[in-house]
Design a protein around this motif. Structure first.
Motif, PDB file in Angstrom:
ATOM      1  N   THR A 152      -9.947 -82.778 -16.372  1.00  0.00           N
ATOM      2  CA  THR A 152      -9.015 -82.847 -17.663  1.00  0.00           C
ATOM      3  C   THR A 152      -7.840 -81.997 -17.677  1.00  0.00           C
ATOM      4  OG1 THR A 152     -10.540 -81.443 -18.793  1.00  0.00           O
ATOM      5  CG2 THR A 152     -10.889 -83.820 -18.981  1.00  0.00           C
ATOM      6  N   MET A 161      -6.733 -81.153 -23.180  1.00  0.00           N
ATOM      7  CA  MET A 161      -5.869 -82.044 -22.343  1.00  0.00           C
ATOM      8  C   MET A 161      -5.152 -82.986 -23.272  1.00  0.00           C
ATOM      9  SD  MET A 161      -5.732 -85.640 -21.416  1.00  0.00           S
ATOM     10  CE  MET A 161      -7.731 -86.058 -21.899  1.00  0.00           C
ATOM     11  N   TYR A 162      -5.824 -83.765 -24.338  1.00  0.00           N
ATOM     12  CA  TYR A 162      -4.973 -84.514 -25.317  1.00  0.00           C
ATOM     13  C   TYR A 162      -3.997 -83.577 -25.984  1.00  0.00           C
ATOM     14  CZ  TYR A 162      -8.066 -88.341 -25.081  1.00  0.00           C
ATOM     15  OH  TYR A 162      -8.960 -89.262 -24.493  1.00  0.00           O
ATOM     16  N   SER A 202     -12.457 -79.175 -23.189  1.00  0.00           N
ATOM     17  CA  SER A 202     -11.199 -79.527 -22.233  1.00  0.00           C
ATOM     18  C   SER A 202     -10.727 -80.715 -22.622  1.00  0.00           C
ATOM     19  CB  SER A 202     -11.918 -79.660 -20.970  1.00  0.00           C
ATOM     20  OG  SER A 202     -12.847 -80.596 -20.588  1.00  0.00           O
ATOM     21  N   VAL A 203     -11.238 -81.564 -23.117  1.00  0.00           N
ATOM     22  CA  VAL A 203     -10.573 -83.047 -23.689  1.00  0.00           C
ATOM     23  C   VAL A 203      -9.512 -82.622 -24.709  1.00  0.00           C
ATOM     24  CG1 VAL A 203     -11.126 -85.030 -24.847  1.00  0.00           C
ATOM     25  CG2 VAL A 203     -12.626 -84.413 -22.854  1.00  0.00           C
ATOM     26  N   GLY A 239      -6.021 -89.025 -18.191  1.00  0.00           N
ATOM     27  CA  GLY A 239      -6.969 -88.096 -18.895  1.00  0.00           C
ATOM     28  C   GLY A 239      -8.203 -88.866 -19.794  1.00  0.00           C
ATOM     29  N   CYS A 296      -5.272 -83.456 -15.439  1.00  0.00           N
ATOM     30  CA  CYS A 296      -4.425 -84.434 -16.228  1.00  0.00           C
ATOM     31  C   CYS A 296      -3.572 -83.863 -17.144  1.00  0.00           C
ATOM     32  CB  CYS A 296      -5.613 -85.278 -16.964  1.00  0.00           C
ATOM     33  SG  CYS A 296      -6.722 -86.336 -15.826  1.00  0.00           S
ATOM     34  N   HIS A 355     -11.856 -88.871 -19.784  1.00  0.00           N
ATOM     35  CA  HIS A 355     -12.879 -88.928 -21.141  1.00  0.00           C
ATOM     36  C   HIS A 355     -13.648 -90.072 -21.433  1.00  0.00           C
ATOM     37  CE1 HIS A 355     -12.670 -88.741 -25.814  1.00  0.00           C
ATOM     38  NE2 HIS A 355     -13.837 -88.196 -25.390  1.00  0.00           N
TER      39      HIS A 355
END
Length: 615
Positions: A150, A187-188, A183-184, A162, A153, A166
């Motif tokens: 992630t 990333m977003y 981490s998600v 990404g 990404c 997820h």
């Protein structure tokens, strides 16, 4: 979405992988008994950790040779330590070689190779290994590998990839894992999708400091300063032990929003919690003090941090450049090289910016030409800085030639820099020619329309200026309103030109009239050529007299104590007449007046400006 992760072929197919048997059964017969094996295993791991911490390449390589000779390279965890060692020393392809030589590939080995490339700014290579992992039967990503993927990404700003990662995490049950979830969110947020980031954040059953910091950083990055500060407050209410990354995000919000008093409070909190000497916080504090017009505070923070990373050096370089301390920019660059710190593309942007705003054409050309010696290929931003440097210095034809020789398509920033030079030097013919080429490319930003309109108006060609403004209106876009603001207590006071909505408007205008009389006695004469409208001389004079920065200064003069410097922030460039007028204001009042426009800082003191009238 899983098919999306697997659709691209891997550029280099590694050796066939086998499932890992027990370590002892893989050792040669009679080579080591279990006790001596475990002792050597622990010693090797401890030494590799020490060499990694010390970043001692020679010792690490020598120990690597010992590992190979002793046959211990078959142990996956030792391979992991070796790969991590080379990754930390910025040698990811050495890590890759160890990966391919490994006989037994565990999930730890996979996470090491993905992480090695990601932390060395090779995210695409890291993602290729992530996809290769998915092709291996019986092997799945874990809570170490997902965060690496992630992060990659986020580095390439690939929201769709990404999202696929997820989705895979949800399918195999890792969506509730705090490390994967954090981490998600990060990333977003870094991909600019705050809605998805906040949705994952709110649904996480457990949050850690990384989760909160990632969400705060996301809001700060997207300019949602109020939401970032609210979230930070909520984190403190919940008893979260924030870290240096959290503080750096909040301090950057204070810098962007010019909330100087709040920024000082954050600095004090960092001092109490011993985060003041970390590089993340140091970089943010330098930026905050610089953006608030307090370059002295930026110098102090820089000198107090002993272990400086590249981000800190770059932050101090741009701070000096924005405050017209060009000499310090060159000195810092030399010191940086002497410490063994390798400059990056941002470093050269800072240096070119400094040269541009000091008119140092020879020096700018020198540093632009030496970029390739450091392995850095000039990008569109570097070309924009060079065009800006040449344009401001009046070398418009040379700037045009540089644009034509660019190895990539010129961006709006490049054309905008050239139009700025055309406006400054009154070359409306070149400006018109540039405009024709820019408009052929399709829709452009309001800024370019305004630059063209101003260039025509400065030359007295008001019909063409009106045509350019009409094109802006027809495109459905609006010119940005010029605003100036000052911080007083816990309030931000904002002013527009000829604004009479402020509660102290009567006192502000009275103060300006009184100050105007003093300025005229000292020799001030209004320069009405800065008014880019076809109106009478008297109306031009009145328009200039009540520009937003003058209203902000007058407000500060009637409310701030005499010893306090006046700091005014602007969203647009300060006009030529206001620049002259503020010099007279500083002389007549004996006050230090610091103005930040959208280009740089101007420090007015005793009738002079730090920019030397070149901005």
């Amino acid at each position: 979405m899983l098919q999306r992760l697997l659709k691209e072929p891997f550029r280099q197919t590694p050796l066939p992988f086998r499932r890992q048997p027990t370590i002892l059964s893989a050792l040669p017969q009679n080579s080591l008994n279990q006790q001596s094996f475990e002792l050597n295993y622990r010693i090797i791991c401890n030494h590799l950790v020490d060499f990694t911490r010390e970043k001692n390449l020679l010792k690490g390589q020598s120990f690597h040779a010992h590992v190979v000779k002793s046959g211990m390279q078959i142990v996956p965890l030792i391979c992991h330590h070796l790969m991590n060692f080379y990754a930390k020393l910025e040698l990811p392809y050495c890590s890759e070689q160890i990966f391919h030589e490994s006989q037994f590939i565990s999930s730890t080995t996979w996470s090491s190779i993905v992480s090695s490339f990601v932390q060395n700014e090779l995210p695409l290579r890291g993602l290729e290994y992530f996809k290769l992992l998915l092709r291996n039967d019986g092997m799945f990503p874990d809570d170490y590998i997902f965060p690496c993927a992630t992060k990659a990404c986020a580095m390439i700003n690939d929201y769709c990839f990404g999202q696929s990662v997820h989705c895979l995490a949800v399918k195999i049950g890792f969506e509730v894992n705090v490390f994967v979830g954090s981490s998600v969110v990060d990333m977003y947020a870094k991909c600019g999708n705050l809605l998805d980031a906040r949705k994952v954040f709110d649904e996480m059953p457990e949050k850690n400091v990384v989760t909160w910091s990632g969400m705060i950083y996301g809001y700060a990055q997207m300019g949602e300063d109020e939401e970032a500060l609210k979230l930070f407050k909520n984190a403190l209410w919940e008893g979260l032990e924030v870290n240096d990354f959290t503080f750096s995000s909040v301090i950057r919000v204070c810098g962007y929003s010019t909330l100087f008093e709040l920024g000082k409070q954050m600095h004090g909190l960092c001092l109490k919690l011993s985060y003041d000497e970390t590089s993340f916080v140091g970089s943010a504090l330098i930026s905050m003090y610089s953006k608030s017009g307090m370059i002295e505070g930026a110098y102090r923070v820089f000198n107090e941090v002993s272990d400086k990373n590249l981000g800190m050096w770059n932050a101090m370089l741009i701070a000096c450049a924005q405050h017209a301390d060009t000499k310090s920019v060159f000195e810092l660059f030399k010191k940086m090289e002497n410490t063994g710190m390798k400059p990056n593309f941002i470093t050269f942007l800072c240096i070119l910016y400094a040269c541009s705003h000091a008119g140092l054409v020879k020096e700018g050309k020198h540093y632009f030409g030496t970029m390739k010696e450091y392995g850095i290929e000039p990008g569109s931003q570097h070309y924009a800085s060079m065009v800006d440097l040449l344009g401001r210095a009046g070398k418009l034809q040379e700037a045009m030639k540089l644009i034509e020789e660019m190895p990539m398509q010129p961006t709006e920033s490049v054309w905008g820099a050239l139009l700025t030079g055309c406006r400054i030097h009154g070359n409306t013919e070149l400006a018109s020619s540039v405009a024709d080429r820019v408009f052929e490319l399709g829709p452009v930003s309001p800024g370019l329309h305004v630059l063209l309109s101003n260039a025509y108006a400065a030359a007295g060609r008001y019909q063409e200026a009106a045509k350019a403004r009409k094109m802006l209106r027809d495109s459905g876009q609006k010119k940005e309103t010029g605003l100036s603001w000052v911080e007083e207590g816990n309030r931000i006071h904002t002013f527009a030109a000829e604004d009479r909505t402020h509660e102290f408007s009567e006192e502000i205008y009275r103060k300006l009239d009184e100050l105007g009389e003093d300025m005229e006695r000292d020799g001030y004469v209004a320069d009405t050529t800065c008014v880019l409208k076809e109106v009478g001389a008297e109306e031009k004079s009145q328009t200039i007299k009540y520009h937003s920065e003058r209203l902000a200064i007058a407000f500060a003069l009637i409310t701030f104590p005499p010893e306090r410097p006046i700091r005014v922030m602007k969203n647009l460039r300060v006009c030529g007449d206001c620049h002259v007028a503020i010099k007279f204001m500083s002389k007549c009042t004996g006050r230090i007046i610091i103005v930040r426009d959208n280009n740089r800082f101007h420090r007015f003191e005793k009738g002079k400006c730090s920019c030397g009238d070149y901005w």
